[in-house]
Motif scaffolding. Structure first.
Motif, PDB file in Angstrom:
ATOM      1  N   ILE A 165      -1.923   3.862  -8.903  1.00 52.65           N
ATOM      2  CA  ILE A 165      -1.505   5.181  -8.425  1.00 52.65           C
ATOM      3  C   ILE A 165      -2.131   6.219  -9.341  1.00 52.65           C
ATOM      4  O   ILE A 165      -1.603   6.519 -10.413  1.00 52.65           O
ATOM      5  N   PRO A 166      -3.282   6.747  -8.969  1.00 57.66           N
ATOM      6  CA  PRO A 166      -3.976   7.700  -9.841  1.00 57.66           C
ATOM      7  C   PRO A 166      -3.204   9.006  -9.984  1.00 57.66           C
ATOM      8  O   PRO A 166      -2.318   9.319  -9.187  1.00 57.66           O
ATOM      9  N   ALA A 167      -3.578   9.763 -10.993  1.00 61.86           N
ATOM     10  CA  ALA A 167      -2.904  11.037 -11.257  1.00 61.86           C
ATOM     11  C   ALA A 167      -2.990  11.971 -10.053  1.00 61.86           C
ATOM     12  O   ALA A 167      -2.053  12.733  -9.771  1.00 61.86           O
TER      13      ALA A 167
ATOM     14  N   GLY B   5       7.298  14.545   3.217  1.00 64.18           N
ATOM     15  CA  GLY B   5       6.579  15.455   4.089  1.00 64.18           C
ATOM     16  C   GLY B   5       5.448  14.779   4.831  1.00 64.18           C
ATOM     17  O   GLY B   5       5.225  13.567   4.700  1.00 64.18           O
ATOM     18  N   PRO B   6       4.702  15.552   5.614  1.00 62.18           N
ATOM     19  CA  PRO B   6       3.682  14.996   6.520  1.00 62.18           C
ATOM     20  C   PRO B   6       2.341  14.714   5.847  1.00 62.18           C
ATOM     21  O   PRO B   6       1.299  15.197   6.283  1.00 62.18           O
ATOM     22  N   LEU B   7       2.369  13.942   4.782  1.00 66.22           N
ATOM     23  CA  LEU B   7       1.156  13.567   4.055  1.00 66.22           C
ATOM     24  C   LEU B   7       1.138  12.065   3.829  1.00 66.22           C
ATOM     25  O   LEU B   7       2.088  11.499   3.261  1.00 66.22           O
ATOM     26  N   THR B   8       0.065  11.412   4.257  1.00 67.19           N
ATOM     27  CA  THR B   8      -0.153   9.986   3.993  1.00 67.19           C
ATOM     28  C   THR B   8      -1.240   9.835   2.941  1.00 67.19           C
ATOM     29  O   THR B   8      -2.291  10.475   3.035  1.00 67.19           O
ATOM     30  N   LEU B   9      -0.980   8.984   1.962  1.00 65.68           N
ATOM     31  CA  LEU B   9      -1.951   8.704   0.914  1.00 65.68           C
ATOM     32  C   LEU B   9      -2.491   7.294   1.075  1.00 65.68           C
ATOM     33  O   LEU B   9      -1.731   6.342   1.281  1.00 65.68           O
ATOM     34  N   ILE B  10      -3.799   7.148   0.996  1.00 60.39           N
ATOM     35  CA  ILE B  10      -4.438   5.837   1.021  1.00 60.39           C
ATOM     36  C   ILE B  10      -4.666   5.412  -0.422  1.00 60.39           C
ATOM     37  O   ILE B  10      -5.353   6.091  -1.187  1.00 60.39           O
ATOM     38  N   LEU B  11      -4.054   4.286  -0.777  1.00 63.49           N
ATOM     39  CA  LEU B  11      -4.080   3.772  -2.145  1.00 63.49           C
ATOM     40  C   LEU B  11      -4.548   2.323  -2.143  1.00 63.49           C
ATOM     41  O   LEU B  11      -4.534   1.665  -1.095  1.00 63.49           O
ATOM     42  N   PRO B  12      -4.943   1.783  -3.311  1.00 62.25           N
ATOM     43  CA  PRO B  12      -5.279   0.361  -3.368  1.00 62.25           C
ATOM     44  C   PRO B  12      -4.041  -0.475  -3.018  1.00 62.25           C
ATOM     45  O   PRO B  12      -2.954  -0.222  -3.535  1.00 62.25           O
TER      46      PRO B  12
ATOM     47  N   ILE C   1     -10.529   6.576  -6.463  1.00 64.50           N
ATOM     48  CA  ILE C   1     -10.632   7.482  -7.602  1.00 64.50           C
ATOM     49  C   ILE C   1     -11.252   6.782  -8.808  1.00 64.50           C
ATOM     50  O   ILE C   1     -12.106   7.349  -9.515  1.00 64.50           O
ATOM     51  N   ALA C   2     -10.849   5.540  -9.050  1.00 61.89           N
ATOM     52  CA  ALA C   2     -11.368   4.796 -10.205  1.00 61.89           C
ATOM     53  C   ALA C   2     -12.869   4.550 -10.093  1.00 61.89           C
ATOM     54  O   ALA C   2     -13.548   4.352 -11.110  1.00 61.89           O
ATOM     55  N   GLN C   3     -13.398   4.562  -8.873  1.00 59.59           N
ATOM     56  CA  GLN C   3     -14.834   4.385  -8.662  1.00 59.59           C
ATOM     57  C   GLN C   3     -15.563   5.731  -8.616  1.00 59.59           C
ATOM     58  O   GLN C   3     -16.762   5.787  -8.305  1.00 59.59           O
ATOM     59  N   GLY C   4     -14.852   6.800  -8.892  1.00 63.70           N
ATOM     60  CA  GLY C   4     -15.471   8.114  -8.915  1.00 63.70           C
ATOM     61  C   GLY C   4     -15.588   8.775  -7.557  1.00 63.70           C
ATOM     62  O   GLY C   4     -16.347   9.723  -7.394  1.00 63.70           O
TER      63      GLY C   4
ATOM     64  N   VAL D 298      -9.643  20.788  -6.679  1.00 66.66           N
ATOM     65  CA  VAL D 298     -10.919  20.458  -6.045  1.00 66.66           C
ATOM     66  C   VAL D 298     -10.649  20.208  -4.573  1.00 66.66           C
ATOM     67  O   VAL D 298      -9.645  19.577  -4.205  1.00 66.66           O
ATOM     68  N   ALA D 299     -11.486  20.711  -3.714  1.00 67.17           N
ATOM     69  CA  ALA D 299     -11.307  20.512  -2.280  1.00 67.17           C
ATOM     70  C   ALA D 299     -11.591  19.058  -1.911  1.00 67.17           C
ATOM     71  O   ALA D 299     -12.522  18.443  -2.457  1.00 67.17           O
ATOM     72  N   PRO D 300     -10.816  18.468  -1.012  1.00 67.55           N
ATOM     73  CA  PRO D 300     -11.099  17.093  -0.590  1.00 67.55           C
ATOM     74  C   PRO D 300     -12.422  17.017   0.148  1.00 67.55           C
ATOM     75  O   PRO D 300     -12.787  17.930   0.891  1.00 67.55           O
TER      76      PRO D 300
END
Length: 340
Positions: A70-72, A84-91, A188-191, A213-215
């Motif tokens: 879970i990156p910063a 809220g209405p946000l989905t995060l894609i994580l390892p 994120i870990a891969q830059g 930073v903008a996605p």
């Protein structure tokens, strides 16, 4: 609702299906760790097995149970937008079934804000031995069709599933009305990242304000996610999205022919309408939030009223309309070769 929520959580724990309200759209839920239950979702929707679903978790869930990292950036977005209405894609954590991710090594996580969804998720987690119940829940509709924003939409979508096969929880109309924003932070870990994979109520600008930073736009290596197909969210009635001048021209074309059918023309102002036989004019919201909230219910209503085609005026191209343009663009893409 208390007894019904208890029954719904028990249904999930037994591997059954439960449709439930969220602030975005209604979801078709099953135990995210039960591969047989996940297969029931895919079968009911007619969904390809390689198309991932989103795991919904309660506000107090331990995300490290579901994600390998879970990156910063993810924690900052969670702090800002969950529930809220946000989905995060994580390892994806190694013990979480690959079936929930369409075989990918990532997982989509979301914490909905709807009180019924939260109550269901908490009750279900209470029944799990590890207390970490997650509910996999794509939109409660047939694959590629218009998402449901009312419980009645769900029942109409799955007439073949009786109450013993699908329990539907009531929660009123969805307040957002379109699916969640999806942001990839799995690389994120891969830059790489953050990457906006699906626009929604939470905008790219809001995400950029939090992260500094903008996605980025999706790249070829981005994970596949729900709603990413070119043609999606489509009504059954042929749909075109056109600038107003082209819409007016299309509305008047061939309406005098004996075989001409009925047309629904959706415009921002009824001042644009013309007296054209067989054309019904409807005025849509000029605010993007209200437009999104009303969109799917409108398309479902028009589907049921016997129109031969739907013509929609192109919304503004401004950033505030990005999510709306995404949804109606994909809906119209299903009929791109249609001459409607």
């Amino acid at each position: 609702m208390g007894r019904l929520l208890t029954d719904a959580a028990a249904r999930l724990a037994a591997g059954g299906l439960v449709a439930f309200p969220t602030e975005t759209v209604y979801g078709l839920g099953a135990d995210a760790e039960n591969t047989q239950a996940l297969a029931r979702i895919y079968a009911a929707k007619g969904r390809p097995a390689n198309h991932p679903v989103i795991v919904h978790v309660a506000p107090e869930a331990d995300l490290s149970y579901w994600a390998g990292a879970i990156p910063a950036e993810a924690r900052a977005l969670i702090q800002a937008f969950w529930p809220g209405p946000l989905t995060l894609i994580l390892p994806r954590a190694a013990h979480i079934p690959a079936a929930v991710s369409g075989g990918q090594d990532s997982v989509g996580l979301r914490c909905p804000s709807h009180p019924v969804a939260q109550a269901l998720l908490r009750e279900f987690a209470r029944l799990k031995p590890n207390g970490q119940g997650g509910v996999a829940a794509p939109s409660a509709n047939k694959f590629g069709q218009v998402s449901p924003t009312h419980a009645a939409h769900v029942r109409a979508e799955f007439p073949e599933l009786g109450p013993d096969q699908l329990l539907v929880l009531e929660g009123g109309p969805s307040q957002v009305g379109i699916e969640s924003t999806i942001v990839d932070v799995s690389r994120i870990a891969q830059g790489v990242g953050p990457v906006l994979l699906r626009p929604g109520h939470i905008s790219a600008a809001q995400i950029g304000e939090v992260l500094g930073v903008a996605p980025a736009r999706p790249d070829e290596a981005a994970p596949q996610v729900s709603g990413s197909l070119k043609a999606h969210y489509a009504p059954r009635t042929p749909l075109r999205v056109l600038p107003l001048d082209q819409l007016l021209d299309a509305a008047g074309r061939d309406t005098s022919a004996p075989s001409a059918g009925r047309t629904a023309a959706v415009v921002f102002s009824l001042d644009a309408r013309r007296a054209i036989p067989g054309v019904d004019w409807l005025e849509c919201a000029s605010d993007p939030g209200r437009y999104a909230r009303d969109l799917y219910a409108l398309l479902r209503r028009l589907d049921g009223q016997g129109y031969d085609r739907i013509l929609m005026e192109q919304p503004p191209r401004a950033a505030a309309w990005q999510a709306v343009n995404d949804r109606i663009g994909r809906a119209a893409a299903a009929f791109a070769t249609d001459g409607a």
